[in-house]
Design a protein around this motif. Structure first.
Motif, short mmCIF file in Angstrom:
data_model
loop_
_atom_site.label_atom_id
_atom_site.label_comp_id
_atom_site.label_asym_id
_atom_site.label_seq_id
_atom_site.Cartn_x
_atom_site.Cartn_y
_atom_site.Cartn_z
N ASN A 247 45.16 32.87 21.82
CA ASN A 247 44.57 31.53 21.73
C ASN A 247 45.20 30.53 22.69
N THR A 248 46.37 30.86 23.26
CA THR A 248 46.94 29.99 24.28
C THR A 248 46.17 30.13 25.59
N MET A 249 45.60 31.26 25.83
CA MET A 249 44.65 31.57 26.90
C MET A 249 45.23 31.56 28.30
N ASN A 250 46.12 30.65 28.62
CA ASN A 250 46.59 30.51 29.99
C ASN A 250 48.11 30.56 30.07
N THR A 251 48.60 30.81 31.28
CA THR A 251 50.03 30.86 31.53
C THR A 251 50.27 30.63 33.01
N THR A 252 51.46 30.16 33.36
CA THR A 252 51.83 30.05 34.77
C THR A 252 52.83 31.13 35.15
N ASP A 253 52.92 32.16 34.34
CA ASP A 253 53.86 33.25 34.57
C ASP A 253 53.10 34.57 34.53
N TYR A 254 52.95 35.22 35.69
CA TYR A 254 52.21 36.48 35.72
C TYR A 254 52.87 37.54 34.85
N ASN A 255 54.20 37.49 34.75
CA ASN A 255 54.88 38.45 33.87
C ASN A 255 54.50 38.25 32.41
N GLY A 256 54.10 37.03 32.06
CA GLY A 256 53.71 36.72 30.69
C GLY A 256 52.21 36.56 30.54
N SER A 257 51.44 37.23 31.39
CA SER A 257 49.99 37.01 31.41
C SER A 257 49.20 37.93 30.48
N ALA A 258 49.90 38.68 29.64
CA ALA A 258 49.21 39.61 28.75
C ALA A 258 48.21 38.88 27.86
N TYR A 259 46.98 39.39 27.83
CA TYR A 259 45.90 38.91 26.97
C TYR A 259 45.50 37.47 27.28
N THR A 260 45.81 36.99 28.50
CA THR A 260 45.37 35.65 28.90
C THR A 260 44.17 35.77 29.83
N MET A 261 43.56 34.60 30.16
CA MET A 261 42.40 34.62 31.03
C MET A 261 42.74 34.16 32.45
N LEU A 262 44.01 34.31 32.83
CA LEU A 262 44.43 33.95 34.17
C LEU A 262 43.65 34.71 35.23
N GLY A 263 43.37 35.99 34.96
CA GLY A 263 42.61 36.79 35.92
C GLY A 263 41.18 36.32 36.05
N VAL A 264 40.55 35.95 34.94
CA VAL A 264 39.18 35.43 34.97
C VAL A 264 39.15 34.13 35.77
N ALA A 265 40.14 33.28 35.54
CA ALA A 265 40.20 32.00 36.24
C ALA A 265 40.29 32.20 37.74
N SER A 266 41.02 33.23 38.16
CA SER A 266 41.23 33.43 39.59
C SER A 266 39.93 33.66 40.35
N THR A 267 38.93 34.22 39.68
CA THR A 267 37.67 34.50 40.37
C THR A 267 36.95 33.21 40.75
N GLU A 268 37.28 32.13 40.07
CA GLU A 268 36.68 30.83 40.37
C GLU A 268 37.62 29.95 41.19
N GLY A 269 38.77 30.52 41.60
CA GLY A 269 39.76 29.71 42.30
C GLY A 269 40.41 28.69 41.41
N ALA A 270 40.44 28.98 40.10
CA ALA A 270 41.03 28.07 39.13
C ALA A 270 42.45 28.50 38.79
N PHE A 271 43.32 27.52 38.58
CA PHE A 271 44.71 27.79 38.19
C PHE A 271 45.09 26.86 37.04
N PRO A 272 44.59 27.12 35.83
CA PRO A 272 44.93 26.27 34.69
C PRO A 272 46.44 26.23 34.48
N GLN A 273 46.92 25.05 34.12
CA GLN A 273 48.32 24.77 33.80
C GLN A 273 49.24 24.71 35.02
N TYR A 274 48.72 24.93 36.21
CA TYR A 274 49.51 24.76 37.43
C TYR A 274 49.34 23.34 37.97
#
Length: 578
Positions: A247-274
């Motif tokens: 439910n946190t959905m986002n992270t600024t740490d790729y090592n802690g990106s498990a089960y987040t939507m950081l990868g989905v965001a990247s396809t749109e050039g989005a970087f939530p929380q950065y």
């Protein structure tokens, strides 16, 4: 949490009763005296057999008290503890230094112990702090040692080269007013977030992903695969679910990106929380951009069509891991090492489980990723501790000597056994990592060449890589093996790091360098509420309880409730450094 402070002691009673008075006294003392000069090399090493030697022992036994960051399952052998284990005994044998834990805790409990220690001024001799703000607070109150001269005198050439590989960014993070006030942990780039897909299910259903073999797939391919898994239930669970997200959905740490939507965001050039530089040069918060809105629209469509777990927003991290173990879901977003601790549960329940790793590409076939903050954790030494150089020497021992010893089974057999059996790294005196910026791919190169027989084990840089070579060879000799460690090391290193290596060599990444990391004065009061506002707003949009245009309301509220003030403070701080 475990603490060695007696709850009946007068010291703790005083802390709890007059905490504010203690803090004021500390501040007053700092204002009067300021930081004293650091000890000379002769003073720092006056108890050593060979002063200035990075590995010199002390003539008489010394004691060092520590604040220790623990984990729930350290995998220590019976009888060993955080205070008394192979690693602390190695410090005793090498330096004649006895470690005593002043407190041990994990997560928020550890943060509370550090806050209490700072407020009372009663620090352990050494501890980890987890933000630049805490480091600044310790410096402002004159509570920690200046390590500038000591680092220069005692750090090995290898340790200096590790820090230098970050082009000064790592040590700069630990430097205040030109003085090195802590030993930074390092955080190397470990992008991208990967899409881990059950390969045995793909084979069973006749689905081919990544037809061009470049390691990158589209959102459309993920959608179609997820729908097929839902419809045909290849795990035979009787209750397949869509892709789970935390439910946190986002992270600024790729090592802690498990089960987040950081990868989905990247396809749109989005970087939530950065924090990013906008086209006009102004600071922009990534969660408030139009690209993030587009990402939320994709996620809302996925949820509506069942591609996302219908219980999104309510499942715990462990609940999600159980979905993979039970064969209910076969697509996971996460870092390169998620097979070692997360997806391994699927193998434990199903001996046929195999995963392939991909990453998501944008419409131009590129993979958008962000550089990591090179350091945000610091080992500090209490002001007045007689042996501040011991902190540097411990770093030398674990992140140079132990890491690079090619005969560690002979020279440090207890520590070698810990590494072989997977005892958690938190059991080392300092729960940090100190690795060069290229170490992940350097280790991968060693592993691949070692497996192929192009280099011998005596040429492999680290003990961990030697162990990984053995495990991966075991897996390659029998891919149906019941050895879950062999399975996980193959998946994480060959599939996971192998993908990073491939994408790096093929120049597939488009890197974004964050404009800022850390906190500002007003964030201490507003950030918890702003984070809650963001999380709740995103969940509402994804689950359909609010339309996509509600994003505009979120942005407006975020700015009014403190976001604009934070941005102004960030811009002021950046301007002051220029």
């Amino acid at each position: 949490m475990r603490t060695k402070w007696s709850l009946k002691s007068k010291v703790l009673t005083k802390r709890l009763a007059v905490l504010s008075m203690s803090a004021l006294m500390v501040a007053a003392l700092a204002a009067c005296g300021g930081s004293s000069n650091p000890p000379t090399a002769e003073e720092a090493g006056k108890y050593e057999v060979t002063p200035g030697d990075p590995f010199s022992a002390y003539k008489d036994q010394i004691t060092v008290t520590m604040g220790r960051v623990t984990t729930a399952n350290p995998k220590l052998p019976a009888g060993d503890t955080y205070e008394n284990n192979a690693y602390t005994r190695l410090v005793k044998d090498t330096f004649n230094a006895q470690i005593t834990d002043q407190f041990e805790a994990n997560g928020e409990d550890y943060s509370r112990q550090v806050s209490l220690a700072i407020a009372s001024g009663e620090l352990p001799d050494m501890m980890r702090v987890d933000s630049k703000d805490e480091l600044k607070e310790l410096v402002d109150n004159d509570l920690i040692e200046d390590l500038t001269a000591i680092y220069d005198q005692y750090a090995t050439d290898n340790i200096k080269q590790i820090y230098d590989s970050y082009d000064g960014r790592a040590l700069d993070n630990a430097t205040i007013d030109g003085r090195l006030m802590g030993l930074p942990a390092t955080s190397l780039d470990s992008a991208p977030t990967m899409v881990w897909v059950r390969q045995d299910w793909l084979d069973l259903l006749g689905i081919q992903l990544d037809a061009d073999g470049d390691g990158a797939i589209s959102l459309d391919e993920v959608e179609k695969t997820a729908l097929e898994f839902l419809k045909r239930d290849p795990g035979q669970s009787g209750n397949p679910v869509g892709i789970p997200f935390v439910n946190t959905m986002n992270t600024t740490d790729y090592n802690g990106s498990a089960y987040t939507m950081l990868g989905v965001a990247s396809t749109e050039g989005a970087f939530p929380q950065y924090w990013m530089n906008g086209e006009d040069g102004k600071i922009v918060y990534g969660s408030t951009t139009e690209e993030t809105k587009q990402m939320l629209g994709i996620m809302a469509d996925w949820f509506k069509n069942g591609i996302i777990d219908p219980q999104f927003g309510t499942r715990t991290f462990d609940d999600i891991t159980a979905l993979y173990a039970n064969g209910q879901s076969g697509i996971a977003f996460g870092p390169w090492h998620i097979p070692d601790w997360g997806l391994i549960s699927a193998k434990q329940m199903d001996k046929n489980a195999k995963f392939s790793a991909y990453t998501l590409e944008d419409a131009n076939g590129k993979v958008n990723v962000a550089h990591a903050n090179p350091s945000n954790q610091f080992i500090v030494v209490r002001k007045g501790y007689e042996h501040p150089e011991l902190a540097v020497k411990i770093v030398n021992l674990f992140y140079d000597k132990l890491a690079n010893d090619k005969d560690v089974a002979t020279t440090m057999p207890e520590a070698a056994k810990y590494q072989e059996t997977g005892v958690d790294g938190s059991t080392r005196p300092f729960n940090i990592e100190v690795n060069s910026a290229t170490s992940l791919l350097d280790d991968y190169s060693d592993v691949v060449r070692g497996i192929k027989g192009e280099i011998g084990l005596d040429e492999v840089r680290t003990t961990e890589s030697k162990n990984n070579i053995g495990s991966i060879k075991t897996y390659l000799s029998d891919m149906d093996t019941d050895d879950v460690t062999a399975w996980s090391k193959y998946h994480s290193r060959i599939n996971g790091v192998g993908l990073i290596d491939k994408l790096t060599k093929e120049n597939k990444f488009v890197w974004m360098t964050p404009a800022f990391s850390g906190t500002t004065p007003s964030m201490k009061q507003t950030w918890a509420n702003l984070t809650k506002l963001e999380q709740e707003s995103f969940i509402k949009i994804i689950t359909g309880s609010e339309p996509l245009d509600y994003f505009n309301t979120f942005v407006s509220n975020w700015k009014k409730q403190g976001g604009d003030q934070v941005i102004q403070e960030i811009e002021d701080e950046i301007a002051s450094k220029q």
